[in-house]
Enzyme design. Structure first.
Site, PDB file in Angstrom:
ATOM      1  N   GLY A 286      39.267  59.645  50.542  1.00 51.09           N
ATOM      2  CA  GLY A 286      38.001  60.032  50.503  1.00 51.09           C
ATOM      3  C   GLY A 286      37.432  61.278  49.269  1.00 51.09           C
ATOM      4  O   GLY A 286      38.789  62.050  48.879  1.00 51.09           O
ATOM      5  N   CYS A 287      36.487  61.031  48.573  1.00 54.27           N
ATOM      6  CA  CYS A 287      36.212  62.285  47.550  1.00 54.27           C
ATOM      7  C   CYS A 287      36.441  63.336  48.603  1.00 54.27           C
ATOM      8  O   CYS A 287      36.781  64.411  47.852  1.00 54.27           O
ATOM      9  CB  CYS A 287      35.645  61.917  46.900  1.00 54.27           C
ATOM     10  SG  CYS A 287      33.587  61.728  47.743  1.00 54.27           S
ATOM     11  N   ASN A 288      35.254  64.099  49.062  1.00 54.71           N
ATOM     12  CA  ASN A 288      35.544  65.620  49.570  1.00 54.71           C
ATOM     13  C   ASN A 288      37.068  65.890  49.401  1.00 54.71           C
ATOM     14  O   ASN A 288      37.236  67.084  49.485  1.00 54.71           O
ATOM     15  CB  ASN A 288      34.158  65.197  50.328  1.00 54.71           C
ATOM     16  CG  ASN A 288      33.131  64.673  50.250  1.00 54.71           C
ATOM     17  OD1 ASN A 288      32.164  66.070  49.477  1.00 54.71           O
ATOM     18  ND2 ASN A 288      32.055  63.993  50.504  1.00 54.71           N
ATOM     19  N   VAL A 289      37.640  65.055  49.964  1.00 48.81           N
ATOM     20  CA  VAL A 289      39.048  65.298  50.604  1.00 48.81           C
ATOM     21  C   VAL A 289      39.310  65.654  49.781  1.00 48.81           C
ATOM     22  O   VAL A 289      40.830  66.867  49.607  1.00 48.81           O
ATOM     23  CB  VAL A 289      39.340  64.141  51.462  1.00 48.81           C
ATOM     24  CG1 VAL A 289      41.233  64.609  51.940  1.00 48.81           C
ATOM     25  CG2 VAL A 289      38.763  63.890  52.708  1.00 48.81           C
TER      26      VAL A 289
END
Lengths: 354, 354, 354, 354
Positions: free
Chosen positions: B156-159
């Protein structure tokens, strides 16, 4: 004091000064007096603030005792360090004006904190212009201090957002102020009108840019002071602002550990009670989260809070317009108290959205 | 595997699918195979992605085993829950393709965490597509796991932003992962292309809008999993994303308590060592802070870290382009490893700025 | 000329210089030579352009004959008026470099037009770096002039957008160039990196701001020159740029009267024929309109045209990235022609969208 | 009619309806009556318009004769085609309310023009809500028509910007209305709140996007009607709107040929005379150009004009807030006239800038 009062604005060509004029134009009892500047003196005000249509043909006078004396209210929108001397000169000249300082000079009560963060001699504290600030014990508010004040230090914009977000929990003892983390998304008008390369539109558009990371921002001791006023013992605060491509607005995300014994119910009750009846600070219904668009141009602070059981933290969010509730609106609200006017006179709660 | 390989993209009309195609066009060894969609099948690709000039006249085929089989690589940019069945069908049809899932289905190893945050049955974990992820002990990286992999779960991008910001401190033991606070300013493309009222330009322009506040965001267990991989014991994470008016970009501000005995020197050393030699993750020189504009369109993550002695916390910041290093770039980088190509093939570190 | 060539960039700290470096990094045959500056000499390049990751540790040298001599290509991204003297000094020092001037000094062939709009002495014209420019009769293009050139004047960004929008109609005689009206929405990077108050993010965000209204913009005579090259007799042009809150991009809306006898069919045929086979200028399918997001970071110009029968006018629209097709991309494209390389070497047609 | 009047808003959940409520809240004589909706009936108003703090807990009623009857003023912010039937039903129910239609249904007097651009049967014209519209001969204004009106068709937002920009020249005969070219940069709120993919923030941010190019926009016949009212014989208009990433604002650039015998002096005199004494339309001092930020949230139109001798054209620019002077502010201004109140009641000229 007559029914109307005259208000002069020193440093009128900047964003804070311009916003002060915008709000004074909407105040039913105010007459805009002198508008003064330093480098821009002699210009039409419209050259700097074309949006202030009724004042566009006013001419900026030089900032001086002569131009400012003789008004009921004097608003100082000056660089840090300039207000002390000018205020003294006004007093020496016999002025009895209420002085509102939009700068930082008189916000901090602790000289050591001032010197640590500002690197200059402390000019002394004035009554602090945040009417909703909870004073220890929670039974009184700062507005009581402001009634009849003659000198008011208007709070820093980021300070207002963080304080309003978190103080209910501190006052009620449901959060631990010993490990507060605040991250703010902030608009560009807060950086002022001085032309610096990193503030150019070409740089800011499409970008998210942190600054003053690592505990160096000057608003830190002021937030700590407020949370202590609200009842905190030791406060520790991690504070990071991030510039985002909006002209106005602060969205403060503030977390603190849930205090032992507190839970979602006691947290919500603390926030609800703290802001019940406040004209300009509103706790949103559960599940709704504030955005800065909702408060653009308004003196409103919108607040929401949630408990993150998994992380063991309370998360409080506050949205304000940095130039209104964060600066000029707080000044007008405090001025109203000092002048004995209704606290809400001339101030709108309605944002210009979308 | 020949010198060139063909790659099909399922779900090509969304932002992640489009970005995958943009990167594949720049890859020296890739040939773009089928581009497929569900509702938009039959349209010119240019109707959805006019910026993909060389592919504009391609026609979107229906997403199916027929359209996808026969490629060396299949990229799935599908809604959550769709990848498992399609992958099984491809295998049943004899496909030996490397499958890259841009969705969440196969990222989590812990079925309970999956079910708690996604509310559906766990589809099982695939090798995790974050080459720079530090594995416990710090002597190996996730890239070793990815070499030769046939199925990859792209993070995931935020991850990615939070993990890359903080993992050096976790691995080196200079931060305490037991009280991490992450606040992210994020762009709108991360929310996808589905037309929802709160994602309208009229709503987003001039606004800062938090969402999924209070510990509900689905990226939380994935970040925790990564920090544990990097050596954390118990992880506690407060995570808040704030939508800001940029199309692309994540600016993650991540703080954690300074571990006992750690100081500014050991912190800087940990970050410097972690990313020394990494092709896509760069620690900036001291005093410089990353912005998202710097990495727009690039597979670069820019990181900076500071110690806030007063707050007792380390503050780490990471800027990425959510669609590149946060999604499609990570996919290409992982794909390169899986295919035995140079890890950097087809990927640029140079942002499109200003 | 070997397989690789070295290119120096003078004035590397500005936006045009930075973009030139971004494109040179992507060019398969280029080696980045000296990067020079005036006021910023001595700084790390990363201080000015952190997005140019592979060059971030380069140090800006002073702009001088010494730093620039010895390269195969010298790109001048200097203030107007500086290129003539420096080029002469390079020649005197024996340099045989191809010189690309991103400034205006050598664009105009008509000394009187230069003097009227720039107010200084004309420095003489160089071969004009717009390969797609139609030369009278329509059978040749400017690219023929550029092959083997040693000095190239790169066009103005707005000029490129207006010329590419309208020239097919002029060349084919289906529009009347005697009453052209062009209104451009333009991004802030076109105004350069000098910090001026009206270019601040706080001013630009949320605003639309015209400038140089009423026929004063310096790009006017250059557009007229191009339309005459394409076959116009007398050209009359009303030209208005409007700053919009994007970092990059020009969206030119250009209208001209439909010529007697022309109709929708002949208009479409003119545009289709003019750009058939052009690698970087594309006529979109009927009904699709270009946006600047589609071309961000790419050397693409997207064009569309319609006939407004009621108004008796042709409306042509062109979207470009002002820093790529409008400046540095045009320079690379022209450079490729001058050096005998494939015209498209190192240039992408794929925009970074959304 | 008492000193106060009650106003209901039908279609209150959209942007126009919301803005109408924002202005009614600021009107000294208005009491907000029913707020109604179709699909959103039953919701808290705050769910749709959290910025309308004093009304946030109101509940949206269904739009019906029952909910709307009994008010002094009824504002219709409905989809095109809905106002005629509802107005008839209100009348049939005995309502004597002043009806303000924010939609297009009753703006055009020419049924053929209506049918050509809207493709449906013409519902008949109502008095047109643009008080400053110059009526042929220039001695009267549309405000005279509006005094005492019971039904008012509020103008289109783009129409207002173009009309106010150009009408002085038409009325004074110093421009030729036979070849008008108008290009508008427009904000996203003008497109309404319906979620469509091309209106997403991810699409709009960083982009400039034309639409309705080539003479198809429905505002064209309305502009022509206004210019004829102001004295034009035949009008020909090329009209192109370009979406720009602002939430609010229209910047109209309008050019027309300079009439024979006219010059810079007569042009300036025409504009100065036309707007001398107008409370909401201001001609800026020579050399200053309007921006949309200057008028955000205000009922102000800022206008400037220049003569481009070289191009033989007059260039007039007008900046308005599409939701205020372009929609709800015009409605309030017209309402004031119809109700016999001061024309400026409840309306501000001061923009929220920066």
């Amino acid at each position: 004091m007559q029914v109307t009062f005259s208000a002069a604005v020193a440093g009128a060509s900047g964003y804070a000064g311009g916003e002060m004029l915008r709000l004074l134009l909407a105040h039913p009892d105010a007459v805009v007096g002198a508008v003064t500047a330093h480098g821009n003196a002699g210009q039409r005000l419209g050259t700097q603030h074309a949006h202030l249509v009724p004042l566009a043909d006013r001419v900026l006078e030089p900032t001086s005792v002569e131009s400012l004396a003789g008004h009921d209210v004097v608003v100082l929108a000056l660089p840090h360090g300039a207000s002390g001397e000018l205020t003294a000169a006004l007093e020496a000249a016999g002025s009895e004006a209420l002085v509102l300082d939009l700068g930082a000079d008189h916000r901090l009560t602790d000289a050591a904190a001032w010197e640590a963060f500002y690197g200059s001699a402390h000019a002394g504290a004035w009554p602090y212009g945040m009417p909703e600030l909870i004073l220890t014990g929670g039974t009184t508010r700062q507005r009581d201090v402001l009634r009849g004040a003659r000198q008011i230090a208007v709070p820093g914009c980021n300070v207002t957002a963080v304080t309003l977000a978190l103080q209910p929990g501190v006052a009620a003892g449901v959060v631990d102020p010993g490990d507060v983390v605040a991250v703010l998304a902030v608009g560009y008008s807060g950086a002022g009108k001085a032309a610096k390369p990193h503030l150019l539109a070409a740089e800011g558009l499409g970008s998210l840019a942190p600054y003053a990371v690592g505990g160096t921002h000057r608003h830190i001791p002021e937030i700590e002071q407020n949370l202590r006023a609200a009842g905190a013992g030791q406060v520790r605060l991690s504070f990071t602002p991030v510039l985002a491509p909006v002209a106005r607005g602060i969205l403060a995300t503030v977390t603190a550990p849930l205090a032992p014994g507190a839970d979602a119910g006691s947290v919500r009750a603390a926030w609800a009670q703290a802001y019940d009846g406040e004209p300009f600070v509103h706790l949103l219904p559960e599940g709704s989260w504030p955005t800065t668009a909702m408060v653009t141009g308004a003196n409103t602070a919108l607040v929401q809070v949630a408990v993150d059981e998994r992380a063991g933290r309370v998360v409080a969010v506050c949205a304000i317009d940095n130039l209104v509730k964060g600066t000029a609106g707080a000044a007008v609200q405090s001025m109203n108290l000092a002048l004995g006017l209704p606290e809400t006179a001339g101030l709108s709660t309605v944002g210009v959205a979308p």
